[in-house]
Structure formats: C-alpha cells, structure tokens
Design a protein around this motif. Structure first.
Motif, PDB file in Angstrom:
ATOM      1  N   GLN A 195     -33.272  43.966  32.561  1.00 24.61           N
ATOM      2  CA  GLN A 195     -32.975  42.916  32.599  1.00 24.61           C
ATOM      3  C   GLN A 195     -34.229  42.105  34.055  1.00 24.61           C
ATOM      4  N   LEU A 196     -35.595  42.062  33.865  1.00 20.97           N
ATOM      5  CA  LEU A 196     -35.991  42.142  35.228  1.00 20.97           C
ATOM      6  C   LEU A 196     -35.914  40.608  35.688  1.00 20.97           C
ATOM      7  N   ASP A 197     -36.128  39.740  34.732  1.00 21.58           N
ATOM      8  CA  ASP A 197     -35.373  38.670  35.648  1.00 21.58           C
ATOM      9  C   ASP A 197     -34.242  38.261  36.120  1.00 21.58           C
ATOM     10  N   ALA A 198     -33.070  38.959  35.925  1.00 18.85           N
ATOM     11  CA  ALA A 198     -31.976  38.729  36.334  1.00 18.85           C
ATOM     12  C   ALA A 198     -32.543  39.508  37.694  1.00 18.85           C
ATOM     13  N   ALA A 199     -32.472  40.341  37.620  1.00 17.75           N
ATOM     14  CA  ALA A 199     -33.320  41.548  39.613  1.00 17.75           C
ATOM     15  C   ALA A 199     -34.029  40.268  40.287  1.00 17.75           C
ATOM     16  N   LEU A 200     -34.841  39.875  39.704  1.00 21.20           N
ATOM     17  CA  LEU A 200     -35.626  38.547  40.816  1.00 21.20           C
ATOM     18  C   LEU A 200     -35.133  37.932  40.867  1.00 21.20           C
ATOM     19  N   SER A 201     -34.383  37.170  39.966  1.00 26.30           N
ATOM     20  CA  SER A 201     -33.163  36.520  40.891  1.00 26.30           C
ATOM     21  C   SER A 201     -32.097  36.936  41.791  1.00 26.30           C
ATOM     22  N   HIS A 202     -31.293  38.197  41.887  1.00 27.57           N
ATOM     23  CA  HIS A 202     -31.020  38.906  42.569  1.00 27.57           C
ATOM     24  C   HIS A 202     -31.165  38.579  44.403  1.00 27.57           C
ATOM     25  N   PHE A 203     -33.039  39.068  43.994  1.00 24.86           N
ATOM     26  CA  PHE A 203     -33.551  39.368  45.715  1.00 24.86           C
ATOM     27  C   PHE A 203     -34.127  38.032  45.589  1.00 24.86           C
ATOM     28  N   GLY A 204     -33.810  37.410  45.208  1.00 22.20           N
ATOM     29  CA  GLY A 204     -34.656  35.937  45.577  1.00 22.20           C
ATOM     30  C   GLY A 204     -36.812  35.889  45.064  1.00 22.20           C
ATOM     31  N   LEU A 205     -36.655  36.415  44.209  1.00 22.32           N
ATOM     32  CA  LEU A 205     -38.105  36.344  44.316  1.00 22.32           C
ATOM     33  C   LEU A 205     -38.070  36.005  42.545  1.00 22.32           C
ATOM     34  N   ASP A 206     -39.501  35.070  42.736  1.00 22.61           N
ATOM     35  CA  ASP A 206     -40.387  34.880  41.769  1.00 22.61           C
ATOM     36  C   ASP A 206     -40.929  35.441  40.832  1.00 22.61           C
ATOM     37  N   GLN A 207     -41.662  36.380  40.987  1.00 18.75           N
ATOM     38  CA  GLN A 207     -42.180  36.536  39.886  1.00 18.75           C
ATOM     39  C   GLN A 207     -42.636  38.457  40.606  1.00 18.75           C
ATOM     40  N   THR A 208     -42.718  39.207  38.933  1.00 16.91           N
ATOM     41  CA  THR A 208     -43.457  40.063  39.019  1.00 16.91           C
ATOM     42  C   THR A 208     -45.167  40.816  39.582  1.00 16.91           C
ATOM     43  N   HIS A 209     -45.958  41.634  39.862  1.00 22.33           N
ATOM     44  CA  HIS A 209     -47.075  41.901  40.075  1.00 22.33           C
ATOM     45  C   HIS A 209     -47.688  42.212  39.406  1.00 22.33           C
ATOM     46  N   GLY A 210     -48.925  42.348  38.499  1.00 16.54           N
ATOM     47  CA  GLY A 210     -49.326  43.634  37.622  1.00 16.54           C
ATOM     48  C   GLY A 210     -50.765  43.739  38.621  1.00 16.54           C
ATOM     49  N   TRP A 211     -51.545  44.217  37.672  1.00 20.63           N
ATOM     50  CA  TRP A 211     -52.933  44.898  37.926  1.00 20.63           C
ATOM     51  C   TRP A 211     -54.318  43.649  37.354  1.00 20.63           C
ATOM     52  N   PRO A 212     -54.520  43.684  38.374  1.00 21.52           N
ATOM     53  CA  PRO A 212     -54.599  43.510  40.149  1.00 21.52           C
ATOM     54  C   PRO A 212     -54.145  42.239  40.944  1.00 21.52           C
ATOM     55  N   GLY A 213     -53.001  41.683  40.254  1.00 25.00           N
ATOM     56  CA  GLY A 213     -52.084  40.638  40.894  1.00 25.00           C
ATOM     57  C   GLY A 213     -52.388  40.967  42.287  1.00 25.00           C
TER      58      GLY A 213
ATOM     59  N   GLY B 156     -59.703  57.493  40.168  1.00 34.50           N
ATOM     60  CA  GLY B 156     -60.041  56.945  38.596  1.00 34.50           C
ATOM     61  C   GLY B 156     -60.513  55.621  37.414  1.00 34.50           C
ATOM     62  N   GLU B 157     -60.511  55.929  36.382  1.00 28.00           N
ATOM     63  CA  GLU B 157     -60.685  54.451  35.843  1.00 28.00           C
ATOM     64  C   GLU B 157     -60.632  53.311  36.392  1.00 28.00           C
ATOM     65  N   ILE B 158     -60.379  52.590  37.259  1.00 25.85           N
ATOM     66  CA  ILE B 158     -59.051  51.837  37.602  1.00 25.85           C
ATOM     67  C   ILE B 158     -60.542  50.842  38.261  1.00 25.85           C
ATOM     68  N   SER B 159     -60.649  49.551  37.537  1.00 29.67           N
ATOM     69  CA  SER B 159     -61.424  48.380  37.894  1.00 29.67           C
ATOM     70  C   SER B 159     -60.239  47.529  38.926  1.00 29.67           C
ATOM     71  N   LEU B 160     -60.914  46.480  39.350  1.00 27.72           N
ATOM     72  CA  LEU B 160     -60.904  45.193  40.393  1.00 27.72           C
ATOM     73  C   LEU B 160     -60.143  44.174  39.348  1.00 27.72           C
ATOM     74  N   THR B 161     -61.267  44.467  38.126  1.00 29.28           N
ATOM     75  CA  THR B 161     -61.508  43.210  36.874  1.00 29.28           C
ATOM     76  C   THR B 161     -60.687  43.190  35.751  1.00 29.28           C
ATOM     77  N   ARG B 162     -60.001  44.278  35.856  1.00 33.00           N
ATOM     78  CA  ARG B 162     -59.518  44.440  34.543  1.00 33.00           C
ATOM     79  C   ARG B 162     -57.983  45.100  34.450  1.00 33.00           C
ATOM     80  N   PRO B 163     -57.014  42.746  34.016  1.00 28.58           N
ATOM     81  CA  PRO B 163     -56.382  43.553  34.468  1.00 28.58           C
ATOM     82  C   PRO B 163     -54.530  43.706  33.599  1.00 28.58           C
ATOM     83  N   SER B 164     -53.656  44.578  34.045  1.00 26.84           N
ATOM     84  CA  SER B 164     -52.906  45.073  33.513  1.00 26.84           C
ATOM     85  C   SER B 164     -51.278  44.662  33.614  1.00 26.84           C
ATOM     86  N   ALA B 165     -50.483  44.578  32.785  1.00 30.81           N
ATOM     87  CA  ALA B 165     -49.494  44.027  33.646  1.00 30.81           C
ATOM     88  C   ALA B 165     -48.554  44.825  34.405  1.00 30.81           C
ATOM     89  N   SER B 166     -49.103  46.382  34.336  1.00 28.68           N
ATOM     90  CA  SER B 166     -48.632  46.965  34.774  1.00 28.68           C
ATOM     91  C   SER B 166     -49.106  48.160  35.867  1.00 28.68           C
TER      92      SER B 166
END
Length: 168
Positions: free
Chosen positions: A38-56, A114-124
């Motif tokens: 449960q990432l929400d629980a982990a984030l809360s434990h660390f005092g963080l408010d979000q996870t960053h995906g690509w290209p966040g 690789g085929e990675i774009s700074l403008t094509r988002p991904s949650a991971s």
C-alpha cells in the motif's frame, strides 16, 4: 556449497562523461528504500505526498518514484527491511548505482538510449535500456537513472559507446 572470495564491485564514483551539451556522472543520492504494498501507507510513513512517474519532476533530497502498480523507490529515507504493516521495505542503497545526465542534449541522449520521450507520460518510471532495466526520472534540471549495481560497470561502458559521438 563452496565459499568464494567474490571481487568487490567496480567503483564508479569517479565515472564522468563530458560531451557537447551533455554531462553524465554518478552520484550518491543518499539512502534508498524499495517499498511494495500500500503505497499511500508507505508515503505517509516517510512524510511524502506523492510518487513521481515519467516525466514528473522530483526535487530536494527526499522523494518517491513509482516503479510499478504497488512499488516505489524512496530516496532520502532509510528504513529497515521487512514488513511495516501495510507495506514491505527493502533497503536498496547498495543495490543501485545512480547516473545523472545533465545538459541541453538530454533529449538527444534519451533517443540514443531507448524509445523514451520527455513528453510521453507513464505512471511508472521503470524503463528498459538495451537490456538494462533502470529507473529514470527528472530531478530538478537533470535526469537520474538508477541501474542495478552489478550491471552498472557494463551500463557505463554502454553509455560511453552509445553517446561517444554526441553533438550539441
């Protein structure tokens, strides 16, 4: 089983490529912990408010990068491995080597890796680079790329070969 005297992993702390419009080096970003569950629980434990995906864009010394549906890499926080209620943790500071790419030619370097774009988002933020799995994300004005430590010397050689003729 026979005991073996395994060689120490290569020291890439002085790795640096200075190319037109691009600098690639390794850094120690501090403590790293892989979390799953449960990432929400982990984030809360660390005092963080979000996870960053690509290209966040992550910033500062502590943040979380999403690496899968229920997985994240937390940078800047140390936590003992094991189960912590709703999430599990694995200390990963020695498991990953962190490469930093910086400069106006970052987009061109990504096209070569690789085929990675700074403008094509991904949650991971997990990507495959010529057979090397890595975690790639923006951190302030640079890109950070975490690669498995045992594979890092080969990946550094791959970077040198693929980026050798970069132009600004």
């Amino acid at each position: 089983m026979l005991d073996r005297d395994w060689p120490a992993p290569a020291d890439l702390s002085a790795f640096r490529l200075d190319l037109p419009g691009l600098t690639v080096m390794t850094i120690d970003p501090g403590a790293m912990t892989l979390v799953t569950g449960q990432l929400d629980a982990a984030l809360s434990h660390f005092g963080l408010d979000q996870t960053h995906g690509w290209p966040g864009t992550a910033s500062g010394p502590s943040y979380a990068i999403r690496t899968g549906i229920d997985r994240a890499l937390v940078v800047g926080h140390d936590l003992a491995g094991g189960w912590h209620g709703a999430f599990g943790a694995t200390e990963a500071s020695d498991a990953l080597t962190t490469f930093v790419l910086q400069g106006p030619a970052m987009s061109a370097a990504l096209l070569r890796l690789g085929e990675i774009s700074l403008t094509r988002p991904s949650a991971s933020a997990t990507f495959l680079f010529a057979g090397y799995r890595g975690v790639l994300y923006r951190h302030e004005d640079a890109l950070r790329l975490h690669v498995s430590r045992p594979l890092a010397p080969a990946f550094a050689g791959h970077l040198e070969a693929v980026l050798a003729d970069m132009t600004a």
